[in-house]
Scaffold this active site. Sequence first.
Site, short mmCIF file in Angstrom:
data_model
loop_
_atom_site.label_atom_id
_atom_site.label_comp_id
_atom_site.label_asym_id
_atom_site.label_seq_id
_atom_site.Cartn_x
_atom_site.Cartn_y
_atom_site.Cartn_z
N ARG A 46 18.22 68.06 22.61
CA ARG A 46 17.79 67.79 21.23
C ARG A 46 16.73 66.70 21.23
O ARG A 46 15.73 66.78 20.51
CB ARG A 46 19.00 67.37 20.36
N LYS A 137 16.97 61.79 2.37
CA LYS A 137 17.07 63.13 1.78
C LYS A 137 18.53 63.47 1.48
O LYS A 137 19.42 63.13 2.25
CB LYS A 137 16.51 64.16 2.75
N LYS A 220 12.03 67.63 -3.77
CA LYS A 220 11.92 68.68 -2.75
C LYS A 220 12.63 69.93 -3.28
O LYS A 220 13.84 70.07 -3.15
CB LYS A 220 12.56 68.22 -1.44
P1 13P Z 1 13.44 74.64 5.49
O1 13P Z 1 11.99 74.37 5.25
O2 13P Z 1 13.75 75.31 6.79
O3 13P Z 1 14.11 75.28 4.30
O4 13P Z 1 14.14 73.23 5.68
C1 13P Z 1 13.82 72.20 4.86
C2 13P Z 1 14.99 71.36 4.62
O5 13P Z 1 15.01 70.20 4.94
C3 13P Z 1 16.14 71.96 3.92
O6 13P Z 1 16.97 70.94 3.50
#
Ligand code: 13P
Length: 337
Positions: A46, A137, A220
């Site tokens: 990873r 996030k 987001k």
């Molecule tokens: P994806 O762009 O693969 O959807 O992932 C973004 C992400 O952080 C989802 O929480």
Amino acid sequence: MNKQALETIAQAMVADGKGILAADESTGTIKKRFDSINVTSTEDNRRDYREMLFRTDEAMREHISGVILFDETLRQKAADGTPLVQVIADTGALPGIKVDAGAKPMAGHDGEMVTEGLDGLRDRLSEYHALGAKFAKWRAVINIAEGLPSAACLTANTHALARYAALCQEAEIVPIVEPEVIMDGAHSVERCYEVTSAALTSLYAQLGEQGVHLEGTVLKPNMVVSGTENSVQAGIEQVAEMTLDCFKNCVPHAVPGIVFLSGGQSDQDATAHLDAMNKIGGLPWKLSFSYGRALQAAPLKAWGGKAENIATAQAAFAHRAKMNGLAARGAWSADME
Ligand code: 13P
């Protein structure tokens, strides 16, 4: 709350022509990604994989404003002993951290999820801040199906997002608020529009109630797209127009930027949609990307766990970063692919 510090970080996250690399796959999710290339998910693998991305220097410097990390990566060192956070910061990108504890089945609500992770969050945020995280996030999952989502699911998830956001701002960390309306299902693009509107309306009501400083947040979201199983698939222009229409009605102008998730869209669709929206232009917020799969699918495949493939994999990542950087300016075209 230091509003100025939060605003400065949020502005940097949505700097012109730059977007976010979502590399915060949980241990379970990265294992799935590695399974797809027949690589065992060990701590070293990873680390090697993510270090390879973060050391794609030109892509990072020119097109990536920030990287979302999983807890393990925030604490990990590169093969030469440099903390990965330092490797990222040296490119000028900001390190960020996923702080939610994942979406869990919601009690009494079959087929719906609620994101956990508020307990102890204040202490974790203060540790993450000390480790160098500038933003965080939290992802909520909203499924569309017959009769879903329920009002209870929307309220529970957006309330949690708002409490998370308030705690982040207290710790001088910019919260990315992510209410993801899932693409899977047979629903129409109109139904996705309706549910996305409901989720965003609920989110901004909750953020207001918790006193969150919107200028120090980044949204987001999903784009407004047709369900993957629907026989009618909205085209690029329709997705761009409906997404912008939806967001103009629901997202306050105080929000500095919107960074989309890719959510399972093909690499090129994710780029084309973002580009089409920016070509329409005249928007109150920056529109960019925070892609996981749409930035990583190509380099992951090219790497395949082999050191001799690193240069090819970095070139694949650099290409997607460049294409999406152009899309963030509305300057992409398919022939550049
Ligand atoms: P994806 O762009 O693969 O959807 O992932 C973004 C992400 O952080 C989802 O929480």
